[in-house]
Design a protein around this motif. Structure first.
Motif, mmCIF file in Angstrom:
data_model
loop_
_atom_site.group_PDB
_atom_site.id
_atom_site.type_symbol
_atom_site.label_atom_id
_atom_site.label_comp_id
_atom_site.label_asym_id
_atom_site.label_seq_id
_atom_site.Cartn_x
_atom_site.Cartn_y
_atom_site.Cartn_z
ATOM 1 N N ASP A 1 -32.304 16.465 45.102
ATOM 2 C CA ASP A 1 -31.370 16.093 44.032
ATOM 3 C C ASP A 1 -30.543 17.291 43.556
ATOM 4 O OD1 ASP A 1 -33.286 17.544 42.685
ATOM 5 O OD2 ASP A 1 -34.059 15.866 41.519
ATOM 6 N N VAL A 2 -30.401 18.299 44.427
ATOM 7 C CA VAL A 2 -29.658 19.506 44.077
ATOM 8 C C VAL A 2 -28.519 19.732 45.080
ATOM 9 C CG1 VAL A 2 -29.781 21.979 43.581
ATOM 10 C CG2 VAL A 2 -31.780 20.530 43.174
ATOM 11 N N VAL A 3 -27.308 19.925 44.560
ATOM 12 C CA VAL A 3 -26.179 20.309 45.403
ATOM 13 C C VAL A 3 -26.210 21.833 45.545
ATOM 14 C CG1 VAL A 3 -23.686 20.194 45.752
ATOM 15 C CG2 VAL A 3 -24.847 18.400 44.453
ATOM 16 N N VAL A 4 -26.322 22.320 46.747
ATOM 17 C CA VAL A 4 -26.419 23.764 46.980
ATOM 18 C C VAL A 4 -25.229 24.199 47.837
ATOM 19 C CG1 VAL A 4 -27.802 25.659 47.880
ATOM 20 C CG2 VAL A 4 -28.929 23.659 46.884
ATOM 21 N N ARG A 5 -24.513 25.181 47.347
ATOM 22 C CA ARG A 5 -23.419 25.757 48.119
ATOM 23 C C ARG A 5 -23.568 27.277 48.105
ATOM 24 N NH1 ARG A 5 -16.969 25.940 46.764
ATOM 25 N NH2 ARG A 5 -16.231 26.481 48.840
ATOM 26 N N THR A 6 -23.567 27.867 49.271
ATOM 27 C CA THR A 6 -23.692 29.313 49.402
ATOM 28 C C THR A 6 -22.451 29.853 50.082
ATOM 29 O OG1 THR A 6 -26.087 29.010 49.692
ATOM 30 C CG2 THR A 6 -25.187 31.185 50.179
ATOM 31 N N VAL A 7 -21.818 30.838 49.467
ATOM 32 C CA VAL A 7 -20.572 31.393 49.990
ATOM 33 C C VAL A 7 -20.719 32.902 50.147
ATOM 34 C CG1 VAL A 7 -19.136 29.572 48.998
ATOM 35 C CG2 VAL A 7 -19.571 31.648 47.664
ATOM 36 N N TYR A 8 -20.052 33.449 51.164
ATOM 37 C CA TYR A 8 -20.053 34.897 51.326
ATOM 38 C C TYR A 8 -19.117 35.563 50.322
ATOM 39 C CZ TYR A 8 -19.686 39.523 53.421
ATOM 40 O OH TYR A 8 -19.703 40.875 53.613
ATOM 41 N N SER A 9 -18.188 34.827 49.779
ATOM 42 C CA SER A 9 -17.262 35.371 48.789
ATOM 43 C C SER A 9 -18.011 35.771 47.517
ATOM 44 C CB SER A 9 -16.206 34.323 48.420
ATOM 45 O OG SER A 9 -15.603 33.778 49.561
#
Length: 301
Positions: free
Chosen positions: A127-135
């Motif tokens: 139930d978690v939206v996870v977004r990982t960015v190098y920025s």
């Protein structure tokens, strides 16, 4: 897309303008250093590989074979530096997802005044939206997560949705910043989502004066208790020191303007949102950011 860059969105959607360097030429020489964009592309690929389970050494070796980094020792140093920055990002993401595969959730959010927001949200783990960015963790990443979270909660109010965005910190140190958004009230989520939809309607008619970096600075300052004068000064510093003043879309819409040139006066329907703010820029900034900031915590991992 509108929230991330309102003016560029308007120019593309309404005037069909594109922004790119038509005179850019391909360079087939061996690179001796990486530009900021090149470095980001390398980091983005290494991060994707690590999140997919690849060993660091294997990911770095694959990147070396692409031939897009400097040769020999120069290239090794570049890749080691980028990989060092990727590692804490991947570690923070994997600790959060615990290896659970991501899924796509379809959204159908009914708005209180009518209308439906439909679409899909990617990168959902449980139930978690996870977004990982190098920025570096930026306002645009946080706004995207907020819009997705509101849509999910309004679509499936019985699920305790959360959103987490992971990015690099300011400066050059190798660590991770984690922005977490708590679950908003379901009924209010639909109302707040509708507010963003109404802003989108306004943004389709004119270039709204809410450049994201300066607007975030202003709203964060006001949220923290600063008076309008101090908050505007913080926003001016962000406008003058960041990229927004020379952004191609902003130059197209406003020319080489100071922030004071685009502040504007809020119309009566907008003034009622925040009666104590005298500029349209300030009212719009708080409209977008005020509730987000109430639900957000940003920490170092």
């Amino acid at each position: 897309a509108m929230l991330e860059h309102p003016v560029r969105w308007f120019l593309r959607k309404r005037l069909q303008l594109s922004f790119f360097d038509e005179h850019e030429e391909l360079d087939d020489r061996l690179p001796l250093e990486l530009t900021g964009l090149d470095s980001w592309q390398v980091g983005d690929r290494l991060l994707a590989a690590c999140l997919a389970g690849a060993d660091r050494g294997a990911a770095v070796a694959a990147e070396w074979r692409r031939g897009e980094v400097p040769p020999r020792e120069l290239g090794r140093r570049v890749l080691d530096d980028v990989a060092d920055k990727v590692q804490p990002l991947a570690a923070a993401a994997l600790a959060l997802t615990r290896g659970e595969p991501a899924r796509v959730v379809d959204v159908q959010a009914y708005l209180p005044a009518g209308g439906v927001v439909t679409g899909s949200v990617r990168g959902v783990h449980g139930d978690v939206v996870v977004r990982t960015v190098y920025s570096r963790l930026a306002p645009k990443h946080r706004l995207r997560a907020w819009a997705q979270l509101l849509a999910l909660v309004a679509s499936e109010p019985d699920t305790p949705w959360r959103a987490v965005t992971i990015g690099r910190p300011p400066g050059k140190r190798a660590s991770a910043m984690v922005a977490q958004l708590s679950t908003p009230d379901a009924a209010m989520a639909a109302q707040w989502l509708e507010q963003l939809v109404r802003l989108r309607e306004k943004a389709s008619r004119e270039p709204l004066p809410m450049p994201i970096g300066a607007a975030c600075s202003y709203a964060t300052s006001r949220f923290g208790g600063d008076v309008e004068v101090q908050s505007l000064q913080n926003a001016r510093q962000e406008w003058n020191s960041g990229f927004e003043r020379t952004d191609e879309a902003h130059l197209t819409a406003w020319g080489a303007a100071d922030l004071d040139d685009i502040l504007g006066t809020p119309p009566s329907d907008e003034q009622s949102w925040f009666p104590n703010d005298t500029s349209r820029f300030g009212v719009l900034a708080r409209r977008v950011w005020h509730v987000l900031l109430r639900h957000e915590s940003v920490t170092a991992a």
